[in-house]
Design a protein around this motif. Structure first.
Motif, PDB file in Angstrom:
ATOM      1  N   VAL A   1     -23.226  68.355 -12.965  1.00 25.49           N
ATOM      2  CA  VAL A   1     -24.001  68.402 -14.198  1.00 25.49           C
ATOM      3  C   VAL A   1     -24.643  69.774 -14.358  1.00 25.49           C
ATOM      4  N   HIS A   2     -24.632  70.283 -15.583  1.00 21.12           N
ATOM      5  CA  HIS A   2     -25.407  71.492 -15.874  1.00 21.12           C
ATOM      6  C   HIS A   2     -26.847  71.040 -16.023  1.00 21.12           C
ATOM      7  N   TYR A   3     -27.666  71.282 -14.984  1.00 18.11           N
ATOM      8  CA  TYR A   3     -28.958  70.627 -14.814  1.00 18.11           C
ATOM      9  C   TYR A   3     -30.105  71.602 -15.077  1.00 18.11           C
ATOM     10  N   TYR A   4     -30.690  71.523 -16.255  1.00 20.40           N
ATOM     11  CA  TYR A   4     -31.800  72.373 -16.657  1.00 20.40           C
ATOM     12  C   TYR A   4     -31.487  73.844 -16.342  1.00 20.40           C
TER      13      TYR A   4
ATOM     14  N   GLU B   1     -21.275  59.578 -20.460  1.00 23.52           N
ATOM     15  CA  GLU B   1     -21.741  60.120 -19.192  1.00 23.52           C
ATOM     16  C   GLU B   1     -22.409  61.462 -19.441  1.00 23.52           C
ATOM     17  N   ILE B   2     -23.537  61.695 -18.787  1.00 25.83           N
ATOM     18  CA  ILE B   2     -24.280  62.941 -18.966  1.00 25.83           C
ATOM     19  C   ILE B   2     -23.661  64.041 -18.114  1.00 25.83           C
TER      20      ILE B   2
ATOM     21  N   LEU C   1     -26.011  66.444 -22.937  1.00 24.62           N
ATOM     22  CA  LEU C   1     -24.629  66.740 -23.278  1.00 24.62           C
ATOM     23  C   LEU C   1     -23.798  65.598 -22.713  1.00 24.62           C
ATOM     24  N   LEU C   2     -23.117  64.866 -23.598  1.00 28.31           N
ATOM     25  CA  LEU C   2     -22.442  63.629 -23.211  1.00 28.31           C
ATOM     26  C   LEU C   2     -20.925  63.762 -23.269  1.00 28.31           C
ATOM     27  N   GLU C   3     -20.301  63.182 -22.271  1.00 29.32           N
ATOM     28  CA  GLU C   3     -18.842  63.075 -22.217  1.00 29.32           C
ATOM     29  C   GLU C   3     -18.485  61.644 -22.587  1.00 29.32           C
ATOM     30  N   VAL C   4     -17.515  61.480 -23.495  1.00 27.11           N
ATOM     31  CA  VAL C   4     -17.062  60.152 -23.880  1.00 27.11           C
ATOM     32  C   VAL C   4     -16.003  59.698 -22.887  1.00 27.11           C
ATOM     33  N   LEU C   5     -16.278  58.552 -22.229  1.00 26.76           N
ATOM     34  CA  LEU C   5     -15.352  57.997 -21.244  1.00 26.76           C
ATOM     35  C   LEU C   5     -14.998  56.581 -21.673  1.00 26.76           C
TER      36      LEU C   5
END
Length: 269
Positions: free
Chosen positions: A180-183, A260-261, A251-255
């Motif tokens: 995850v790209h986290y902050y 999913e974040i 930022l969400l990925e469609v699964l």
């Protein structure tokens, strides 16, 4: 004889209280069903479906997100403040019971029909705009098209917030991808996120959150979905406390039928 009489009276009081509670749940179910937030039977049974409906109502009306029928939500609905979602010990939300895991899991993965705006809600200066019955069709991406109702995204955001109040510290880790790209930390893996969630819980064990406005939704060129929303918070640890508002971005990925974040950030509102 006296003990038997006392026992009988206790059982009678319990039965009357249970009957009243059932009627209160029925009233809650009926009001939420009429407003388009609850889709089950009006049977007086408290369940995760009812708790999810309560959460939807809270999200759409700028009320504290708890998944429980607290005093604020009860007043808005015009019912008694004695109904709570199924839950155990509550280490994070003061005197209010914590949301049960099945409540936020239901919100996360069970997209409901579009909810109608409730007519009985008390207007608030920081409340989210009333839900729209229109489908939020996002811009075409590549050969296909990403189609999501804004209600689905609101439920996902509400589920994510509720997971952060779960007695199981770090429950919201289930929402994150493996990387995850986290902050400001760049790309991190789930163990780093988990340790950060544990640290935050130790720093602020008592937390309260409100969705303080509308979601901003943008489709990215890679078909991911950027959702930004204002979140009001109050946190406490003994005599230490803090409050304010942030603009949080997921930022969400469609699964398939899930989300999913893959990125998270926030700025002061």
């Amino acid at each position: 004889m006296k003990k038997r009489f006392i026992l009988t009276m206790v059982m009678l009081v319990w039965a009357v209280a249970a009957a009243c509670a059932n009627e209160n749940v029925r009233a809650v179910q009926a009001k939420l069903k009429a407003s388009g937030f609850y889709f089950g039977e009006v049977d007086g049974a408290l369940s995760s479906e009812v708790a999810a409906a309560i959460t939807r109502y809270q999200i759409r009306n700028g009320l504290q997100i708890t998944g429980n029928l607290n005093a604020e939500t009860s007043k808005a609905l015009g019912v008694q403040a004695e109904v709570a979602a199924p839950a155990g010990k509550n280490p994070t939300a003061g005197s209010e019971p914590p949301p049960a895991a099945e409540t936020w899991r239901r919100l996360r993965k069970s997209p409901p029909p579009t909810a109608a705006a409730p007519a009985s809600a008390t207007p608030r200066p920081d409340r989210a705009p009333a839900a729209s019955s229109a489908t939020a069709v996002l811009e075409p991406i590549g050969e296909g098209k990403v189609v999501l109702k804004r209600e689905r995204l609101r439920d996902y955001v509400g589920a994510f917030v509720l997971a952060g109040l779960d007695p199981h510290v770090g429950a919201e880790l289930e929402f994150f991808a493996e990387q995850v790209h986290y902050y400001n930390d760049g790309m991190v893996r789930r163990p780093k996120i988990q340790s950060d969630l544990v640290r935050y819980d130790r720093q602020w064990p008592q937390r309260r959150f409100w969705l303080a406005g509308e979601l901003e939704v943008k489709v990215q060129p890679d078909s991911r979905i950027r959702v930004t929303f204002p979140l009001r918070y109050e946190v406490r640890n003994g005599s230490r406390h803090a409050s304010g508002k942030v603009r949080k971005t997921l930022l969400l990925e469609v699964l398939g039928d899930d989300l999913e974040i893959v990125g998270v950030d926030e700025t002061k509102a």
